[in-house]
Design a protein around this motif. Structure first.
Motif, PDB file in Angstrom:
ATOM      1  N   HIS A 608     -28.425  60.779  -2.683  1.00 45.24           N
ATOM      2  CA  HIS A 608     -29.729  61.440  -2.652  1.00 45.24           C
ATOM      3  C   HIS A 608     -30.110  61.938  -1.264  1.00 45.24           C
ATOM      4  O   HIS A 608     -31.116  62.643  -1.119  1.00 45.24           O
ATOM      5  CB  HIS A 608     -30.820  60.492  -3.165  1.00 45.24           C
ATOM      6  CG  HIS A 608     -30.699  60.184  -4.627  1.00 45.24           C
ATOM      7  ND1 HIS A 608     -29.913  59.165  -5.111  1.00 45.24           N
ATOM      8  CD2 HIS A 608     -31.255  60.770  -5.721  1.00 45.24           C
ATOM      9  CE1 HIS A 608     -29.986  59.110  -6.426  1.00 45.24           C
ATOM     10  NE2 HIS A 608     -30.804  60.090  -6.828  1.00 45.24           N
ATOM     11  N   LEU A 630     -25.938  57.105 -13.335  1.00 39.86           N
ATOM     12  CA  LEU A 630     -26.313  58.489 -13.594  1.00 39.86           C
ATOM     13  C   LEU A 630     -25.552  58.943 -14.830  1.00 39.86           C
ATOM     14  O   LEU A 630     -24.318  58.921 -14.848  1.00 39.86           O
ATOM     15  CB  LEU A 630     -25.969  59.386 -12.402  1.00 39.86           C
ATOM     16  CG  LEU A 630     -26.759  59.154 -11.103  1.00 39.86           C
ATOM     17  CD1 LEU A 630     -26.267  60.098 -10.017  1.00 39.86           C
ATOM     18  CD2 LEU A 630     -28.249  59.347 -11.327  1.00 39.86           C
ATOM     19  N   GLU A 633     -28.692  63.474 -19.205  1.00 38.12           N
ATOM     20  CA  GLU A 633     -29.564  64.482 -18.606  1.00 38.12           C
ATOM     21  C   GLU A 633     -29.763  64.269 -17.111  1.00 38.12           C
ATOM     22  O   GLU A 633     -29.857  65.233 -16.349  1.00 38.12           O
ATOM     23  CB  GLU A 633     -30.921  64.482 -19.319  1.00 38.12           C
ATOM     24  CG  GLU A 633     -30.847  64.901 -20.771  1.00 38.12           C
ATOM     25  CD  GLU A 633     -30.295  66.310 -20.909  1.00 38.12           C
ATOM     26  OE1 GLU A 633     -30.550  67.147 -20.020  1.00 38.12           O
ATOM     27  OE2 GLU A 633     -29.590  66.569 -21.903  1.00 38.12           O
ATOM     28  N   THR A 634     -29.819  62.992 -16.688  1.00 30.76           N
ATOM     29  CA  THR A 634     -30.000  62.722 -15.248  1.00 30.76           C
ATOM     30  C   THR A 634     -28.818  63.260 -14.448  1.00 30.76           C
ATOM     31  O   THR A 634     -28.990  63.878 -13.387  1.00 30.76           O
ATOM     32  CB  THR A 634     -30.145  61.216 -15.012  1.00 30.76           C
ATOM     33  OG1 THR A 634     -31.195  60.705 -15.828  1.00 30.76           O
ATOM     34  CG2 THR A 634     -30.462  60.936 -13.555  1.00 30.76           C
ATOM     35  N   GLN A 637     -28.983  67.027 -14.295  1.00 37.46           N
ATOM     36  CA  GLN A 637     -29.989  67.471 -13.321  1.00 37.46           C
ATOM     37  C   GLN A 637     -29.431  67.446 -11.903  1.00 37.46           C
ATOM     38  O   GLN A 637     -29.678  68.360 -11.113  1.00 37.46           O
ATOM     39  CB  GLN A 637     -31.229  66.585 -13.427  1.00 37.46           C
ATOM     40  CG  GLN A 637     -32.045  66.793 -14.705  1.00 37.46           C
ATOM     41  CD  GLN A 637     -33.212  65.840 -14.805  1.00 37.46           C
ATOM     42  OE1 GLN A 637     -33.499  65.095 -13.865  1.00 37.46           O
ATOM     43  NE2 GLN A 637     -33.887  65.861 -15.960  1.00 37.46           N
ATOM     44  N   HIS A 638     -28.681  66.384 -11.581  1.00 40.84           N
ATOM     45  CA  HIS A 638     -28.053  66.333 -10.254  1.00 40.84           C
ATOM     46  C   HIS A 638     -27.080  67.489 -10.073  1.00 40.84           C
ATOM     47  O   HIS A 638     -27.001  68.092  -8.990  1.00 40.84           O
ATOM     48  CB  HIS A 638     -27.323  64.999 -10.065  1.00 40.84           C
ATOM     49  CG  HIS A 638     -28.204  63.891  -9.580  1.00 40.84           C
ATOM     50  ND1 HIS A 638     -29.127  63.261 -10.377  1.00 40.84           N
ATOM     51  CD2 HIS A 638     -28.320  63.317  -8.346  1.00 40.84           C
ATOM     52  CE1 HIS A 638     -29.759  62.328  -9.687  1.00 40.84           C
ATOM     53  NE2 HIS A 638     -29.284  62.347  -8.439  1.00 40.84           N
TER      54      HIS A 638
END
Length: 760
Positions: A608, A630, A633-634, A637-638
């Motif tokens: 991050h 992760l 969807e997470t 998104q990344h």
């Protein structure tokens, strides 16, 4: 009466002539060209456990690396002379220039460059070799014996000597003929005088005079053929005394050691070497063989290797060898003729099998044996006793062993070999996967006589393998100041069961870890420490001692790593990723919840952090995906964030390279991720695409060929639906249909259907 017997070192015919001559004249003392310091060791020559090939090892006491070997085979004339003297209980002595003087003279520069080269060759070869002879019209191979060979119609002096001396069965006046020929060479050729050779011959004459002074009446002198005239025609005693007066000397120690035929050959670099020790042994045992016995041995070897060789082949090869000898005017075929016949008849012109023949028969690399009671350095004696107790004999050829560490004997063998490796004595090499974590360990052992020098050198650290290795490891630890080196020593010391050294290494490792601020250096040591902590008890060692140190180092790394992943160039970032892989593997191997949680939290910080190196951030994201932190969807998104148009194409490509590091299977299974990557590539304009293409190609180049093919087919099939492919759940499995396949599987495995495990 003095009998001068000029011979060739390691010549079977010369040995036969010497043995016959001594039996005939029955001398009361035998003088042999060799180091006088080893006179006391001659008592072991006829010991029942002394089996040639063996060698005298002489080394300088304060510098063991300065050493010289005097090898002997059963077919060496010197060995037969020594054996005769010991068996008939008569005096025997060495008469060459003492090694104590030779080593001291080595420290003095030669008077000229030419003399330095000549002297180097003189010290190694059995006959004189010189740098240059002026006004010679015949072919010359740096050896005066070539003149005699040319006069007899031979192009090679080696072949001439073999057929004229070594293959001769009658020794009548052979030594007189040799001395007469060499005397003519030394009188008529313009040979340069070499100081070392003059000193050697002067000392030989001194020993002969001493024997006469002691009232020996029948003296037999065994020397190299080149020295024979110099020992027959003695100058005045004063000249030799003046030449030998005031020679420097050093302290010398000596012993007997096993030798090998391979070390007797030219290929080993031995100056007085012979081309074919195995053939010479055959010639010594079967002097009247016309080639039939030899060809039978060749045929037997080829049959062992699965090559069809009939009796007719052997007969035809012998006939061809005889014909070649007759065409060349030779009385009998030599090794050259037999090899040519073997190549033509038995090998059909293919020299591949000739390489096998050279190794197994012509050289025949066997090793000798010396009595264990011979005076030796304590460390060498301890090693030999341990080899005998653990049934690990020294062998000239390599031999493989597999140890089961659950057995006490095999565990002790493993400890012994690991200690020798730490001492730098590379007799054994691990050949399989490191056995930590298993109960098996594979080694390949091959003994080299030169290892004796290494053993003598390491003898200053202790009298036993355990004490010497322990002190040597502590010395290495005290002279090393880096974590990786200390950690490697610790990894090697644990399987060697060096408990005192392990304590010292642990203390130094702890001190270095506490003072080190280099995160990468700490990460380099983690896999080794984890391996020790996780698997050390396989060797019955206490691995818990490293656990507290390991936890402290992991904590330091997790705190400092996010900052260390920023502002890195491409080379440093790739090096860091390799360390990430080791750290991740270590965290999974330890299976400790607190360490694993700390490592996963560190990965999230790196992933991050906008300042993290893109390739490292991508790899950290991949590891988080593997941990299922992760997902779905997470994770998508990344991907969108890293591959968005706001991100520079080069940065996005580097991030993708990090994420895809290792395996591209995830792109084949997860349609959502594939859609993100595919759509990102589709949005690139031509210039940007050409800019990131090398990075993309490098990312996909690490995949296997099947993975690349499937990815290419997936890209060719067109846009995806964006749906993620999931594995079928348990509810979708048809158990009845699956059960019908079990009988077939059991049949393939050769198991009955009514086995206890079948019901499961």
């Amino acid at each position: 009466m003095i009998h001068i017997l000029g011979i060739r070192h390691h010549g079977p015919g010369s040995a036969r002539h010497v043995a016959n001559f001594l039996s005939k004249v029955k001398p009361d003392i035998v003088l042999v060209e060799g180091p006088p310091e080893a006179d006391e060791l001659l008592q072991w020559v006829n010991h029942t456990d002394m089996q040639p090939p063996v060698a005298l090892l002489l080394h300088q006491s304060d510098e063991p690396q300065k050493a010289v070997f005097y090898p002997f085979a059963e077919f060496s004339p010197e060995w037969q002379a020594m054996r005769y003297a010991r068996e008939h209980n008569i005096h025997v002595r060495f008469m060459d220039l003492p090694v104590a003087h030779s080593f001291a003279l080595d420290n003095e520069p030669a008077t000229t460059a030419q003399e330095a080269e000549v002297e180097a060759v003189h010290g190694a070869a059995p006959t004189t070799a010189i740098n240059e002879l002026p006004n010679l019209d015949i072919p010359f191979k740096r050896n005066p014996m070539q003149h005699l060979a040319s006069a007899a119609g031979f192009e090679d002096e080696e072949a001439w000597w073999e057929h004229m001396v070594e293959y001769r069965l009658d020794n009548t006046e052979v030594f007189e003929a040799i001395q007469e020929g060499v005397h003519a060479l030394r009188e008529d050729l313009p040979l340069p005088e070499v100081k070392r050779e003059l000193l050697r011959e002067a000392h030989m004459r001194k020993v002969i005079r001493q024997a006469e002074k002691e009232m020996f009446q029948n003296i037999a002198v065994i020397c190299g053929a080149w020295h024979a005239p110099a020992l027959s025609n003695m100058p005045k005693q004063k000249e030799d005394n003046d030449l030998l007066k005031g020679l420097p000397k050093v302290k010398i120690e000596c012993t007997w050691i096993p030798w090998t035929y391979g070390r007797l050959s030219y290929d080993s670099g031995y100056g007085a070497g012979i081309p074919s020790p195995g053939w010479y042994e055959h010639n010594w045992k079967y002097p009247t063989d016309d080639g039939t016995r030899w060809m039978a041995k060749v045929a037997s070897l080829f049959r062992e290797k699965g090559m069809d060789t009939s009796v007719a082949h052997v007969m035809e090869a012998v006939r061809l060898a005889d014909a070649l000898a007759a065409l060349r005017g030779l009385s009998r075929p030599g090794l050259e003729e037999l090899n040519e016949a073997t190549l033509s008849v038995l090998c059909n012109g293919d020299d591949i099998m000739m390489q096998l023949l050279h190794k197994e028969l012509i050289v025949q690399d066997i090793i000798g044996q010396v009595p264990i009671d011979i005076p030796k350095p304590p460390l060498q004696l301890d090693i030999e006793k341990t080899q005998k107790r653990l049934r690990l004999p020294a062998s000239a050829d390599w031999k493989d062993y597999t140890f089961d560490l659950r057995k006490d004997t095999d565990l002790e063998r493993s400890i012994f070999l690991h200690r020798l490796l730490l001492l730098g004595i590379n007799w054994a090499h691990p050949t399989g996967v490191n056995s930590k974590g298993t109960f098996k360990e594979s080694w390949r052992l091959q003994w080299d006589p030169n290892m004796t020098i290494e053993i003598i050198e390491k003898g200053s650290w202790g009298n036993t393998v355990e004490s010497a290795t322990s002190k040597y490891v502590v010395h290495l630890a005290n002279t090393s100041a880096t974590l990786p080196v200390i950690c490697q020593l610790l990894e090697k010391a644990l399987p060697a069961a060096l408990h005192e050294s392990v304590d010292v290494l642990m203390q130094q490792l702890n001190n270095l870890a506490a003072a080190s601020g280099d995160v990468m250096q700490l990460m380099e040591t983690i896999p080794t420490l984890v391996s020790i902590s996780r698997y050390g008890n396989v060797r019955k060692t206490d691995a818990a001692m490293v656990s507290s140190l390991l936890q402290g180092m992991m904590t330091r790394i997790c705190i400092s790593l996010p900052q260390a992943c920023t502002a890195l160039n491409e080379e440093a970032a790739n090096a860091m990723i390799d360390l990430f892989f080791g750290m991740n593997d270590a965290a999974n191997t330890l299976q400790q919840a607190d360490i694993l949680a700390a490592w996963q939290a560190t990965l999230q910080q790196v992933a991050h952090n906008l300042n993290s190196s893109p390739v490292i951030a991508g790899y950290a994201t991949r590891l988080l995906s593997d941990y299922k932190i992760l997902a779905d969807e997470t994770l998508v998104q990344h991907f969108h964030f890293a591959m968005s148009t706001a991100t520079a194409p080069a940065v996005a490509a580097a991030w993708l390279e990090g994420f895809l590091r290792g395996s591209g299977t995830i792109l084949l299974l997860d349609e959502a991720l594939w859609s993100v990557v595919n759509n990102w590539v589709a949005t690139l304009d031509e210039d940007t695409f050409l800019q990131v293409l090398p990075l993309l190609r490098r990312s996909f180049a690490h995949y296997t060929q099947p993975e690349r093919r499937k990815l290419g087919e997936k890209a060719k099939s067109g846009p995806s639906t964006g749906k993620t492919v999931r594995m079928p759940s348990e509810e979708t499995i048809d158990e009845a249909r699956a059960m019908r396949g079990i009988p077939v599987v059991m049949q393939l495995l050769g198991l009955p259907l009514n086995t206890p495990g079948h019901a499961e």
